[in-house]
Enzyme design. Sequence first.
Site, PDB file in Angstrom:
ATOM      1  N   ARG A   1      35.972   7.676  36.069  1.00 22.77           N
ATOM      2  CA  ARG A   1      36.059   6.363  36.721  1.00 22.77           C
ATOM      3  C   ARG A   1      36.546   6.414  38.174  1.00 22.77           C
ATOM      4  O   ARG A   1      36.077   5.643  38.997  1.00 22.77           O
ATOM      5  CB  ARG A   1      36.988   5.450  35.921  1.00 22.77           C
ATOM      6  CG  ARG A   1      36.541   5.204  34.479  1.00 22.77           C
ATOM      7  CD  ARG A   1      35.200   4.510  34.402  1.00 22.77           C
ATOM      8  NE  ARG A   1      34.814   4.235  33.024  1.00 22.77           N
ATOM      9  CZ  ARG A   1      35.129   3.123  32.364  1.00 22.77           C
ATOM     10  NH1 ARG A   1      35.855   2.196  32.942  1.00 22.77           N
ATOM     11  NH2 ARG A   1      34.724   2.955  31.123  1.00 22.77           N
TER      12      ARG A   1
ATOM     13  N   ASN B   1      32.051   3.314  27.769  1.00 19.54           N
ATOM     14  CA  ASN B   1      32.869   4.458  27.367  1.00 19.54           C
ATOM     15  C   ASN B   1      32.541   4.749  25.908  1.00 19.54           C
ATOM     16  O   ASN B   1      31.999   3.885  25.207  1.00 19.54           O
ATOM     17  CB  ASN B   1      34.359   4.185  27.623  1.00 19.54           C
ATOM     18  CG  ASN B   1      34.971   3.206  26.639  1.00 19.54           C
ATOM     19  OD1 ASN B   1      34.886   3.402  25.422  1.00 19.54           O
ATOM     20  ND2 ASN B   1      35.580   2.134  27.134  1.00 19.54           N
TER      21      ASN B   1
ATOM     22  N   CYS C   1      46.553  -0.556  28.494  1.00 21.14           N
ATOM     23  CA  CYS C   1      45.374  -1.123  29.177  1.00 21.14           C
ATOM     24  C   CYS C   1      45.460  -2.629  29.293  1.00 21.14           C
ATOM     25  O   CYS C   1      44.905  -3.216  30.218  1.00 21.14           O
ATOM     26  CB  CYS C   1      44.101  -0.846  28.392  1.00 21.14           C
ATOM     27  SG  CYS C   1      43.730   0.836  28.054  1.00 21.14           S
TER      28      CYS C   1
ATOM     29  N   HIS D   1      40.209   7.366  31.136  1.00 20.68           N
ATOM     30  CA  HIS D   1      41.271   6.926  32.057  1.00 20.68           C
ATOM     31  C   HIS D   1      42.524   7.744  31.750  1.00 20.68           C
ATOM     32  O   HIS D   1      42.791   8.057  30.575  1.00 20.68           O
ATOM     33  CB  HIS D   1      41.632   5.452  31.825  1.00 20.68           C
ATOM     34  CG  HIS D   1      40.737   4.446  32.489  1.00 20.68           C
ATOM     35  ND1 HIS D   1      40.398   3.256  31.877  1.00 20.68           N
ATOM     36  CD2 HIS D   1      40.146   4.431  33.710  1.00 20.68           C
ATOM     37  CE1 HIS D   1      39.631   2.556  32.707  1.00 20.68           C
ATOM     38  NE2 HIS D   1      39.450   3.242  33.806  1.00 20.68           N
TER      39      HIS D   1
HETATM   40  N1  ARG Z   1      36.042  -1.302  27.946  1.00 22.03           N
HETATM   41  C1  ARG Z   1      36.937  -1.012  29.022  1.00 22.03           C
HETATM   42  C2  ARG Z   1      36.307   0.023  29.954  1.00 22.03           C
HETATM   43  O1  ARG Z   1      35.630   0.885  29.477  1.00 22.03           O
HETATM   44  C3  ARG Z   1      38.263  -0.549  28.498  1.00 22.03           C
HETATM   45  C4  ARG Z   1      39.289  -0.363  29.575  1.00 22.03           C
HETATM   46  C5  ARG Z   1      40.591   0.126  29.037  1.00 22.03           C
HETATM   47  N2  ARG Z   1      41.550   0.233  30.064  1.00 22.03           N
HETATM   48  C6  ARG Z   1      42.297   1.285  30.334  1.00 22.03           C
HETATM   49  N3  ARG Z   1      43.191   1.161  31.277  1.00 22.03           N
HETATM   50  N4  ARG Z   1      42.130   2.448  29.744  1.00 22.03           N
HETATM   51  O2  ARG Z   1      36.480   0.004  31.136  1.00 22.03           O
END
Ligand code: ARG
Length: 299
Positions: free
Chosen positions: A149, A22, A274, A178
Amino acid sequence: MTATPHILMARPTHYEVAYEINPWMKPAAWRDGGRANSLAAQRAWTALRGALETSGAKVHAMAGVAGVPDLVFPANAAVVLNRTALLARFRHPQRQAEAPHNLAALEGLRAAGVLDRVISFNDDIHQEGAGDCIWDATRRLFWVASGPRSSPSSLARIAEVFGEEVVHMPLATDRYYHLDTCFCPLSGGEVLYYPPALSEDALAALHARTRPDQRVIATDEDAEAFCVNAVSIGPDVIMARPPARLAARLSERGYRVISVNLDPFLLSGGGAFCMTLRLDLTSEAALTPDLATPALLTA
Ligand code: ARG
């Protein structure tokens, strides 16, 4: 007296920023920080856990695992409601390796009596747990994102498994990848959200289901500080260090804003929400209104 919130967290023992899936992820900045980063991450995680416990939550801590650094973000492990967990299916191979560990943790919670069942998505669907499927206890529905995602086809499966209303919230950008990075229902019925991250359809859905006075619009600065990614527990809103104006706006509405320095996790594109997964949410209407919840006092 409201029920104790149960929250899953994952220990940051093997946390690092090792890859880039991300736009927030900065592996080079992480490496430059050296060992100090790991210590800072441990401190930040412990501070968040402490804040959640001070707000009345019981934290279930699963172990960290080498080679899956993003395990520390269990919001993405599953969608949980009514003691049923629907195990996530990650988009990126780097995170797909987390699934067996998440499954083991959820099965452990079932054995411990916290959950009743753990079930799966079909193989052709991507869905990243509560990160893209957020329960709204006020409206008693799921806000469900599709985007970088999660697949649009996840909505039908979520509706089928839980038998609850699902509202589609297509995301608009790669940066807010997200739903939980740009959208957060609060306990009193307000929604804290960042409009530029939401598609026109998502904004229309949000406007149709919220009153104007329930809309708390995050600024660029609030969203960039990862503050929309907050944990709402009764009157408490726990978040990465907020700009003063955001803290003041929430305080004016009767919330207690609890600020935690989560910088080491912001380097991976993750914040307070998160790093947690609520395990105790139910779709039942509360028998007695939660008097600690601000907006209900004035409703
Ligand atoms: N580095 C993780 C990813 O890119 C961070 C996830 C963060 N989680 C969230 N629920 N936004 O998947």
